[in-house]
Design a protein around this motif. Structure first.
Motif, PDB file in Angstrom:
ATOM      1  N   PRO A  40     -14.318   2.596 110.221  1.00  0.00           N
ATOM      2  CA  PRO A  40     -14.907   2.996 111.499  1.00  0.00           C
ATOM      3  C   PRO A  40     -14.364   4.350 111.956  1.00  0.00           C
ATOM      4  O   PRO A  40     -13.266   4.759 111.565  1.00  0.00           O
ATOM      5  CB  PRO A  40     -14.483   1.881 112.452  1.00  0.00           C
ATOM      6  CG  PRO A  40     -14.233   0.707 111.573  1.00  0.00           C
ATOM      7  CD  PRO A  40     -13.699   1.257 110.293  1.00  0.00           C
ATOM      8  N   ALA A  41     -15.104   5.026 112.789  1.00  0.00           N
ATOM      9  CA  ALA A  41     -14.694   6.341 113.295  1.00  0.00           C
ATOM     10  C   ALA A  41     -13.396   6.234 114.091  1.00  0.00           C
ATOM     11  O   ALA A  41     -13.055   5.172 114.637  1.00  0.00           O
ATOM     12  CB  ALA A  41     -15.797   6.926 114.174  1.00  0.00           C
ATOM     13  N   ARG A  57      -5.370   8.832 113.936  1.00  0.00           N
ATOM     14  CA  ARG A  57      -5.437   9.915 112.954  1.00  0.00           C
ATOM     15  C   ARG A  57      -4.182   9.943 112.082  1.00  0.00           C
ATOM     16  O   ARG A  57      -4.256  10.138 110.861  1.00  0.00           O
ATOM     17  CB  ARG A  57      -5.627  11.250 113.671  1.00  0.00           C
ATOM     18  CG  ARG A  57      -5.924  12.419 112.732  1.00  0.00           C
ATOM     19  CD  ARG A  57      -6.245  13.680 113.517  1.00  0.00           C
ATOM     20  NE  ARG A  57      -7.433  13.492 114.329  1.00  0.00           N
ATOM     21  CZ  ARG A  57      -7.451  13.613 115.654  1.00  0.00           C
ATOM     22  NH1 ARG A  57      -6.344  13.919 116.313  1.00  0.00           N
ATOM     23  NH2 ARG A  57      -8.573  13.422 116.318  1.00  0.00           N
ATOM     24  N   GLU A  58      -3.022   9.717 112.703  1.00  0.00           N
ATOM     25  CA  GLU A  58      -1.768   9.710 111.949  1.00  0.00           C
ATOM     26  C   GLU A  58      -1.722   8.533 110.986  1.00  0.00           C
ATOM     27  O   GLU A  58      -1.279   8.668 109.831  1.00  0.00           O
ATOM     28  CB  GLU A  58      -0.577   9.638 112.914  1.00  0.00           C
ATOM     29  CG  GLU A  58       0.793   9.537 112.238  1.00  0.00           C
ATOM     30  CD  GLU A  58       1.156  10.758 111.403  1.00  0.00           C
ATOM     31  OE1 GLU A  58       2.117  10.658 110.624  1.00  0.00           O
ATOM     32  OE2 GLU A  58       0.482  11.809 111.534  1.00  0.00           O
ATOM     33  N   ALA A  59      -2.195   7.371 111.414  1.00  0.00           N
ATOM     34  CA  ALA A  59      -2.212   6.200 110.532  1.00  0.00           C
ATOM     35  C   ALA A  59      -3.130   6.433 109.336  1.00  0.00           C
ATOM     36  O   ALA A  59      -2.782   6.088 108.192  1.00  0.00           O
ATOM     37  CB  ALA A  59      -2.662   4.972 111.318  1.00  0.00           C
ATOM     38  N   ILE A  60      -4.291   7.019 109.596  1.00  0.00           N
ATOM     39  CA  ILE A  60      -5.227   7.309 108.506  1.00  0.00           C
ATOM     40  C   ILE A  60      -4.620   8.321 107.540  1.00  0.00           C
ATOM     41  O   ILE A  60      -4.777   8.214 106.315  1.00  0.00           O
ATOM     42  CB  ILE A  60      -6.571   7.826 109.064  1.00  0.00           C
ATOM     43  CG1 ILE A  60      -7.238   6.764 109.952  1.00  0.00           C
ATOM     44  CG2 ILE A  60      -7.507   8.222 107.922  1.00  0.00           C
ATOM     45  CD1 ILE A  60      -7.546   5.467 109.252  1.00  0.00           C
ATOM     46  N   ARG A  61      -3.923   9.295 108.105  1.00  0.00           N
ATOM     47  CA  ARG A  61      -3.279  10.293 107.244  1.00  0.00           C
ATOM     48  C   ARG A  61      -2.240   9.630 106.337  1.00  0.00           C
ATOM     49  O   ARG A  61      -2.144   9.955 105.146  1.00  0.00           O
ATOM     50  CB  ARG A  61      -2.612  11.378 108.093  1.00  0.00           C
ATOM     51  CG  ARG A  61      -2.096  12.563 107.273  1.00  0.00           C
ATOM     52  CD  ARG A  61      -1.247  13.502 108.118  1.00  0.00           C
ATOM     53  NE  ARG A  61       0.018  12.882 108.474  1.00  0.00           N
ATOM     54  CZ  ARG A  61       1.068  12.828 107.645  1.00  0.00           C
ATOM     55  NH1 ARG A  61       0.991  13.333 106.430  1.00  0.00           N
ATOM     56  NH2 ARG A  61       2.192  12.269 108.039  1.00  0.00           N
ATOM     57  N   MET A  62      -1.477   8.682 106.867  1.00  0.00           N
ATOM     58  CA  MET A  62      -0.480   7.975 106.063  1.00  0.00           C
ATOM     59  C   MET A  62      -1.142   7.127 104.984  1.00  0.00           C
ATOM     60  O   MET A  62      -0.628   7.012 103.865  1.00  0.00           O
ATOM     61  CB  MET A  62       0.387   7.103 106.966  1.00  0.00           C
ATOM     62  CG  MET A  62       1.249   7.875 107.959  1.00  0.00           C
ATOM     63  SD  MET A  62       2.422   8.989 107.138  1.00  0.00           S
ATOM     64  CE  MET A  62       3.490   7.788 106.337  1.00  0.00           C
ATOM     65  N   LEU A  63      -2.277   6.539 105.303  1.00  0.00           N
ATOM     66  CA  LEU A  63      -3.017   5.775 104.302  1.00  0.00           C
ATOM     67  C   LEU A  63      -3.542   6.684 103.196  1.00  0.00           C
ATOM     68  O   LEU A  63      -3.606   6.290 102.030  1.00  0.00           O
ATOM     69  CB  LEU A  63      -4.175   5.019 104.954  1.00  0.00           C
ATOM     70  CG  LEU A  63      -3.784   3.844 105.859  1.00  0.00           C
ATOM     71  CD1 LEU A  63      -5.011   3.324 106.599  1.00  0.00           C
ATOM     72  CD2 LEU A  63      -3.126   2.723 105.069  1.00  0.00           C
ATOM     73  N   LYS A  73     -14.964  15.572 104.624  1.00  0.00           N
ATOM     74  CA  LYS A  73     -15.430  16.356 105.755  1.00  0.00           C
ATOM     75  C   LYS A  73     -16.952  16.362 105.807  1.00  0.00           C
ATOM     76  O   LYS A  73     -17.630  15.959 104.880  1.00  0.00           O
ATOM     77  CB  LYS A  73     -14.892  17.785 105.654  1.00  0.00           C
ATOM     78  CG  LYS A  73     -13.367  17.878 105.720  1.00  0.00           C
ATOM     79  CD  LYS A  73     -12.909  19.315 105.622  1.00  0.00           C
ATOM     80  CE  LYS A  73     -11.388  19.430 105.705  1.00  0.00           C
ATOM     81  NZ  LYS A  73     -10.931  20.842 105.595  1.00  0.00           N
ATOM     82  N   GLY A  74     -17.463  16.848 106.921  1.00  0.00           N
ATOM     83  CA  GLY A  74     -18.907  16.993 107.059  1.00  0.00           C
ATOM     84  C   GLY A  74     -19.545  15.893 107.870  1.00  0.00           C
ATOM     85  O   GLY A  74     -18.883  14.952 108.327  1.00  0.00           O
ATOM     86  N   ALA A  75     -20.867  16.019 108.042  1.00  0.00           N
ATOM     87  CA  ALA A  75     -21.616  15.075 108.876  1.00  0.00           C
ATOM     88  C   ALA A  75     -21.546  13.657 108.346  1.00  0.00           C
ATOM     89  O   ALA A  75     -21.595  12.687 109.108  1.00  0.00           O
ATOM     90  CB  ALA A  75     -23.078  15.524 108.962  1.00  0.00           C
ATOM     91  N   THR A  76     -21.449  13.507 107.036  1.00  0.00           N
ATOM     92  CA  THR A  76     -21.365  12.169 106.442  1.00  0.00           C
ATOM     93  C   THR A  76     -19.944  11.838 106.008  1.00  0.00           C
ATOM     94  O   THR A  76     -19.725  10.922 105.218  1.00  0.00           O
ATOM     95  CB  THR A  76     -22.295  12.063 105.224  1.00  0.00           C
ATOM     96  OG1 THR A  76     -21.913  13.058 104.251  1.00  0.00           O
ATOM     97  CG2 THR A  76     -23.744  12.276 105.631  1.00  0.00           C
ATOM     98  N   GLY A  77     -18.978  12.597 106.533  1.00  0.00           N
ATOM     99  CA  GLY A  77     -17.588  12.407 106.145  1.00  0.00           C
ATOM    100  C   GLY A  77     -16.917  11.267 106.877  1.00  0.00           C
ATOM    101  O   GLY A  77     -17.547  10.473 107.580  1.00  0.00           O
ATOM    102  N   GLY A  78     -15.597  11.200 106.731  1.00  0.00           N
ATOM    103  CA  GLY A  78     -14.807  10.154 107.351  1.00  0.00           C
ATOM    104  C   GLY A  78     -13.737   9.677 106.396  1.00  0.00           C
ATOM    105  O   GLY A  78     -13.406  10.358 105.410  1.00  0.00           O
ATOM    106  N   ALA A  79     -13.146   8.506 106.680  1.00  0.00           N
ATOM    107  CA  ALA A  79     -12.120   7.922 105.826  1.00  0.00           C
ATOM    108  C   ALA A  79     -12.741   6.829 104.965  1.00  0.00           C
ATOM    109  O   ALA A  79     -13.271   5.856 105.478  1.00  0.00           O
ATOM    110  CB  ALA A  79     -10.990   7.348 106.685  1.00  0.00           C
TER     111      ALA A  79
END
Length: 241
Positions: A40-41, A57-63, A73-79
């Motif tokens: 999810p966003a 954001r920090e948790a996602i970066r650690m993952l 990145k981009g319009a269809t980007g994300g984790a």
């Protein structure tokens, strides 16, 4: 993207990053989150968990650092969840070697255990086409011994043979465990330098033949010979270093 599934639970501000990572890991473990799926966003995760977007954001970066997700990145980007965290696992193990937590003798011992299992499984479960592919790699590797001057390129074929052997055992856990061990082996060979390798190719040809004959006991004996030769080489390198 449908985020109508059960929302993530709120977390306490203290150690919130660890709590976010744990929730995501738990859902991966339970197969609620699957390889290739987009998380999810940040905004939605922050709302569900009761934390700031910076904390998410920090948790996602650690993952991402741990190899569990890839950020696009981009319009269809994300984790996005990775198909495998083998690369991160491999790097973690190599870091351990650099910290002198492991040595090459330990590496050989573990590889012998795992590949003995791989050989037995391959004898029983590999298809004829897969065994033919293994034989082709063995022939290509032998040819490269005399025709390819770049040792690092020859190592690619050496490692690919063992990688395919693990794949043709048809055990996904074995594949994941084998990959970092092969990378460690490659690094060891690059450090120790080229050596006469025709004995390796002779043993490998015999090994493939026993797999083709579906004889796991004979194949395992030949594999043990191969690792004994590798162990002897390791001793010689250590003696003269």
């Amino acid at each position: 993207m449908d985020y109508s599934a059960q929302p993530f639970a709120q977390v306490q501000p203290r150690r919130a990053v660890d709590a976010i990572m744990k929730q995501i890991r738990d859902r991966i473990q339970s197969n609620e989150l699957r390889p290739g799926q987009k998380l999810p966003a940040e905004r939605l995760l922050a709302e569900q968990m009761g934390v700031s977007r910076n904390t998410v954001r920090e948790a996602i970066r650690m993952l991402e650092v741990s190899g569990l997700v890839t950020l696009k990145k981009g319009a269809t980007g994300g984790a996005f969840l990775n198909d495998s965290n083998t690369a991160a696992l491999s790097q973690n193990i190599r870091d351990g070697i650099n910290l002198n937590q492991y040595d090459a003798t330990d590496l050989i011992d573990v590889r012998l255990v795992l590949e003995t299992y791989a050989v037995e499984r391959a004898c029983l479960h590999a298809t004829d086409e897969e065994i033919d592919e293994l034989a082709a790699i063995a022939r290509q590797s032998k040819l490269a011994e005399s025709s390819e001057p770049n040792y690092e390129q020859r190592l690619v074929l050496h490692m690919d043979f063992h990688r395919k052997l693990a794949a043709f055992a048809h055990n996904r856990v074995l594949e994941v465990l084998t990959e970092p061990l092969l990378e460690m082996t490659r690094q060891f060979h690059l450090k120790s330098g080229p050596a006469a390798g025709m004995e390796t190719h002779e043993l490998r040809a015999r090994l493939v033949q026993e797999i083709q004959d579906r004889d796991p006991e004979a194949a395992k004996k030949i594999l043990a010979e191969h690792f004994k030769a590798l162990q002897d080489r390791l001793f010689a390198v250590t003696l003269h270093s």
